[in-house]
Design a protein around this motif. Sequence first.
Motif, PDB file in Angstrom:
ATOM      1  N   GLU A 245      13.113  -8.866  17.137  1.00  0.00           N
ATOM      2  CA  GLU A 245      12.946  -7.510  17.230  1.00  0.00           C
ATOM      3  C   GLU A 245      12.054  -6.947  15.878  1.00  0.00           C
ATOM      4  O   GLU A 245      12.271  -7.445  14.757  1.00  0.00           O
ATOM      5  CB  GLU A 245      14.273  -6.661  17.322  1.00  0.00           C
ATOM      6  N   ARG A 246      11.430  -5.745  16.068  1.00  0.00           N
ATOM      7  CA  ARG A 246      10.736  -5.248  15.094  1.00  0.00           C
ATOM      8  C   ARG A 246      11.569  -4.241  14.328  1.00  0.00           C
ATOM      9  O   ARG A 246      12.405  -3.825  14.687  1.00  0.00           O
ATOM     10  CB  ARG A 246       9.554  -4.213  15.406  1.00  0.00           C
ATOM     11  N   SER A 247      11.477  -4.566  12.965  1.00  0.00           N
ATOM     12  CA  SER A 247      12.320  -3.696  12.039  1.00  0.00           C
ATOM     13  C   SER A 247      11.537  -3.490  10.676  1.00  0.00           C
ATOM     14  O   SER A 247      10.363  -3.916  10.458  1.00  0.00           O
ATOM     15  CB  SER A 247      13.498  -4.346  11.484  1.00  0.00           C
ATOM     16  N   THR A 248      11.691  -2.350   9.953  1.00  0.00           N
ATOM     17  CA  THR A 248      11.257  -2.043   8.722  1.00  0.00           C
ATOM     18  C   THR A 248      12.106  -2.291   7.391  1.00  0.00           C
ATOM     19  O   THR A 248      13.037  -1.801   7.557  1.00  0.00           O
ATOM     20  CB  THR A 248      10.821  -0.296   8.924  1.00  0.00           C
ATOM     21  N   GLU A 249      11.356  -2.618   6.537  1.00  0.00           N
ATOM     22  CA  GLU A 249      12.241  -3.063   5.206  1.00  0.00           C
ATOM     23  C   GLU A 249      11.101  -2.820   3.865  1.00  0.00           C
ATOM     24  O   GLU A 249       9.847  -2.891   4.331  1.00  0.00           O
ATOM     25  CB  GLU A 249      12.477  -4.639   5.035  1.00  0.00           C
ATOM     26  N   ASP A 250      11.892  -2.075   3.001  1.00  0.00           N
ATOM     27  CA  ASP A 250      11.071  -2.003   2.005  1.00  0.00           C
ATOM     28  C   ASP A 250      10.806  -3.155   1.021  1.00  0.00           C
ATOM     29  O   ASP A 250      11.743  -4.199   0.880  1.00  0.00           O
ATOM     30  CB  ASP A 250      11.881  -1.107   0.812  1.00  0.00           C
ATOM     31  N   VAL A 251       9.471  -3.647   0.738  1.00  0.00           N
ATOM     32  CA  VAL A 251       9.450  -4.684  -0.357  1.00  0.00           C
ATOM     33  C   VAL A 251      10.333  -4.429  -1.524  1.00  0.00           C
ATOM     34  O   VAL A 251      10.191  -3.371  -2.369  1.00  0.00           O
ATOM     35  CB  VAL A 251       7.984  -4.841  -0.688  1.00  0.00           C
ATOM     36  N   PRO A 252      10.932  -5.490  -1.929  1.00  0.00           N
ATOM     37  CA  PRO A 252      12.153  -5.171  -3.131  1.00  0.00           C
ATOM     38  C   PRO A 252      11.199  -4.909  -4.554  1.00  0.00           C
ATOM     39  O   PRO A 252      12.023  -4.698  -5.629  1.00  0.00           O
ATOM     40  CB  PRO A 252      12.880  -6.210  -3.065  1.00  0.00           C
ATOM     41  N   ILE A 253      10.147  -5.051  -4.515  1.00  0.00           N
ATOM     42  CA  ILE A 253       9.427  -4.822  -5.733  1.00  0.00           C
ATOM     43  C   ILE A 253       8.459  -3.750  -5.855  1.00  0.00           C
ATOM     44  O   ILE A 253       7.578  -3.523  -4.829  1.00  0.00           O
ATOM     45  CB  ILE A 253       8.380  -6.165  -6.245  1.00  0.00           C
ATOM     46  N   LEU A 254       8.489  -2.868  -6.701  1.00  0.00           N
ATOM     47  CA  LEU A 254       7.438  -1.698  -6.907  1.00  0.00           C
ATOM     48  C   LEU A 254       6.244  -2.438  -7.474  1.00  0.00           C
ATOM     49  O   LEU A 254       6.246  -2.621  -8.703  1.00  0.00           O
ATOM     50  CB  LEU A 254       8.166  -0.647  -7.475  1.00  0.00           C
ATOM     51  N   SER A 255       4.948  -2.062  -6.982  1.00  0.00           N
ATOM     52  CA  SER A 255       4.004  -2.828  -7.535  1.00  0.00           C
ATOM     53  C   SER A 255       3.314  -1.680  -8.645  1.00  0.00           C
ATOM     54  O   SER A 255       3.001  -0.555  -8.484  1.00  0.00           O
ATOM     55  CB  SER A 255       2.950  -3.123  -6.270  1.00  0.00           C
ATOM     56  N   LEU A 256       3.096  -2.372  -9.791  1.00  0.00           N
ATOM     57  CA  LEU A 256       2.765  -1.565 -10.787  1.00  0.00           C
ATOM     58  C   LEU A 256       1.088  -1.935 -11.168  1.00  0.00           C
ATOM     59  O   LEU A 256       0.432  -1.043 -11.667  1.00  0.00           O
ATOM     60  CB  LEU A 256       3.479  -2.391 -12.132  1.00  0.00           C
ATOM     61  N   ASN A 257       0.755  -3.040 -10.651  1.00  0.00           N
ATOM     62  CA  ASN A 257      -0.448  -3.472 -10.879  1.00  0.00           C
ATOM     63  C   ASN A 257      -1.549  -3.052  -9.373  1.00  0.00           C
ATOM     64  O   ASN A 257      -2.268  -2.460  -9.585  1.00  0.00           O
ATOM     65  CB  ASN A 257      -0.944  -4.697 -11.469  1.00  0.00           C
ATOM     66  N   GLU A 258      -1.267  -4.274  -8.719  1.00  0.00           N
ATOM     67  CA  GLU A 258      -1.819  -3.990  -7.366  1.00  0.00           C
ATOM     68  C   GLU A 258      -1.511  -4.903  -6.316  1.00  0.00           C
ATOM     69  O   GLU A 258      -0.491  -5.364  -6.425  1.00  0.00           O
ATOM     70  CB  GLU A 258      -3.594  -4.617  -7.638  1.00  0.00           C
ATOM     71  N   GLY A 405       0.324  -8.062  14.129  1.00  0.00           N
ATOM     72  CA  GLY A 405       1.195  -7.181  14.451  1.00  0.00           C
ATOM     73  C   GLY A 405       2.185  -6.428  13.230  1.00  0.00           C
ATOM     74  O   GLY A 405       2.745  -5.441  13.424  1.00  0.00           O
ATOM     75  N   SER A 406       2.074  -7.080  12.149  1.00  0.00           N
ATOM     76  CA  SER A 406       2.634  -6.625  11.014  1.00  0.00           C
ATOM     77  C   SER A 406       1.963  -5.422  10.380  1.00  0.00           C
ATOM     78  O   SER A 406       0.717  -5.445  10.279  1.00  0.00           O
ATOM     79  CB  SER A 406       3.027  -7.717   9.803  1.00  0.00           C
ATOM     80  N   GLU A 407       2.799  -4.405  10.024  1.00  0.00           N
ATOM     81  CA  GLU A 407       2.367  -3.267   9.517  1.00  0.00           C
ATOM     82  C   GLU A 407       2.859  -2.882   8.065  1.00  0.00           C
ATOM     83  O   GLU A 407       4.098  -2.905   7.776  1.00  0.00           O
ATOM     84  CB  GLU A 407       2.550  -1.977  10.381  1.00  0.00           C
ATOM     85  N   ALA A 408       1.890  -2.583   7.070  1.00  0.00           N
ATOM     86  CA  ALA A 408       2.374  -2.174   5.740  1.00  0.00           C
ATOM     87  C   ALA A 408       1.881  -0.643   5.736  1.00  0.00           C
ATOM     88  O   ALA A 408       0.825  -0.259   5.863  1.00  0.00           O
ATOM     89  CB  ALA A 408       1.636  -2.968   4.716  1.00  0.00           C
ATOM     90  N   HIS A 409       2.887  -0.148   4.703  1.00  0.00           N
ATOM     91  CA  HIS A 409       2.770   1.305   4.476  1.00  0.00           C
ATOM     92  C   HIS A 409       2.821   1.610   3.234  1.00  0.00           C
ATOM     93  O   HIS A 409       3.976   1.114   2.391  1.00  0.00           O
ATOM     94  CB  HIS A 409       3.913   2.280   5.208  1.00  0.00           C
TER      95      HIS A 409
END
Length: 424
Positions: A245-258, A405-409
């Motif tokens: 099943e498709r689900s949405t998760e936040d990457v646990p690291i906030l990107s400081l550089n790129e 099919g993966s989507e990044a926001h």
Amino acid sequence: WNGPMTKSILSLRNLDRVLNQSRGQMTSPLISPKAEFRPSKVLIVAKTTRYQMEKRLASSVDDDTLHSILVNRGTDYNRLLSKHNEHKAYVKYLEQLLKNRSCETRIVERFDYDEGAADWADAIFAAGGDGTFLLASSKIQTNEKPVIGINTDPQGSEGHMCLLRKAPMEKVDGAIDRLFKGDFQWLFRTRIRISVTSEGGLGESTPLHSSAMNREPSTTRWEGRGRDRDNCSRSQRKSTRIVNERSTEDVPILSLNEVFLGESLSSRVSYFQLSIDGGPLLKQKNSGLTVCTGSGSTSWYFNINKLTRESVADVLSLASSSSTSFPSISSSDSLIDTICSQFNEKLMFDPDLNKMAFCIRDPIFNSTFTQSKSRGFATDIKVCSRGYDSHLVVDGGMSYPFNDGSEAHLRVLPEDSLRTVVFR
């Protein structure tokens, strides 16, 4: 600095920054009305030196054998050891300076640094270069706990994000003194929040630095994983995807550089769809997408897009040969340097600007993939993968699968910024 009054002031200041940026203004670093730095517990995150990396890779051999291996490879063993000892001395000196100011201190290195260590401290010092600063920041999710970079190798590292970029060790005592006297400004570096929607969720992460350190010397980073992926047919992948099943998760690291999105192997073409600030999803083929903050604009983004003297000289030469009214330009003309300098300086922007800069590397334009904007600024970016061995890499350190099919926001939010320090 964790009190309710500070939080209220910070919220108002973040709001003011957003309003300014909505008017298209480049804001200056945010300044606390009364800067105070009185931590009781300080964590020092020390870099892993090249010598330590080689020792870890060759953990089964003694020092004499390691010396022979490195010398046969053409590596300057004595220089590696000298750099290692200089770094260690710098870290111990920094620790003593903090202890002299009644701070309880702990020293951790890459493989011992976790959320528990970060939570223990009131402030974090990154003792190394920009890479160590990124590592130290990766465990901090709020903009209340300061991270301060100290460049322990000023001759060999640029230290763009460090408090003292190129200063020798003897200068750090004065810097620490200024911190504790409040003679500084808070700078809130913008970070990128990343959400991924895919079948099966975010997927297993790969710490690139750790995997490189733990691999056998004869293997490559992607060996094994690539074979397994290639042995799995496309129909098998499709049947697996139907179950999940498709689900949405936040990457646990906030990107400081790129953030980098594209194929794991740079020799392969990356294929995805891209939407900028709510625009349509446009098909893209290229060698990958980079999205950076102002902190990261001095690194990969700058070097991908910068003009060289050769490029400018060629363009001016063409212009001169195509028009009799265009003056002749020699290869040593100062105009070439002026154009390069002015163009390249515009590629870099303030680390607290609440925007991202995106860059499509080596875009392919033809009758199928029509030309679109290959770089620019954005506050909201969506990427839909059409690849089968693609990854999303945060700050060059953590990799996540990003396949078909993966989507990044990708977004930038004021509350995700990182609290750091600059001198007036």
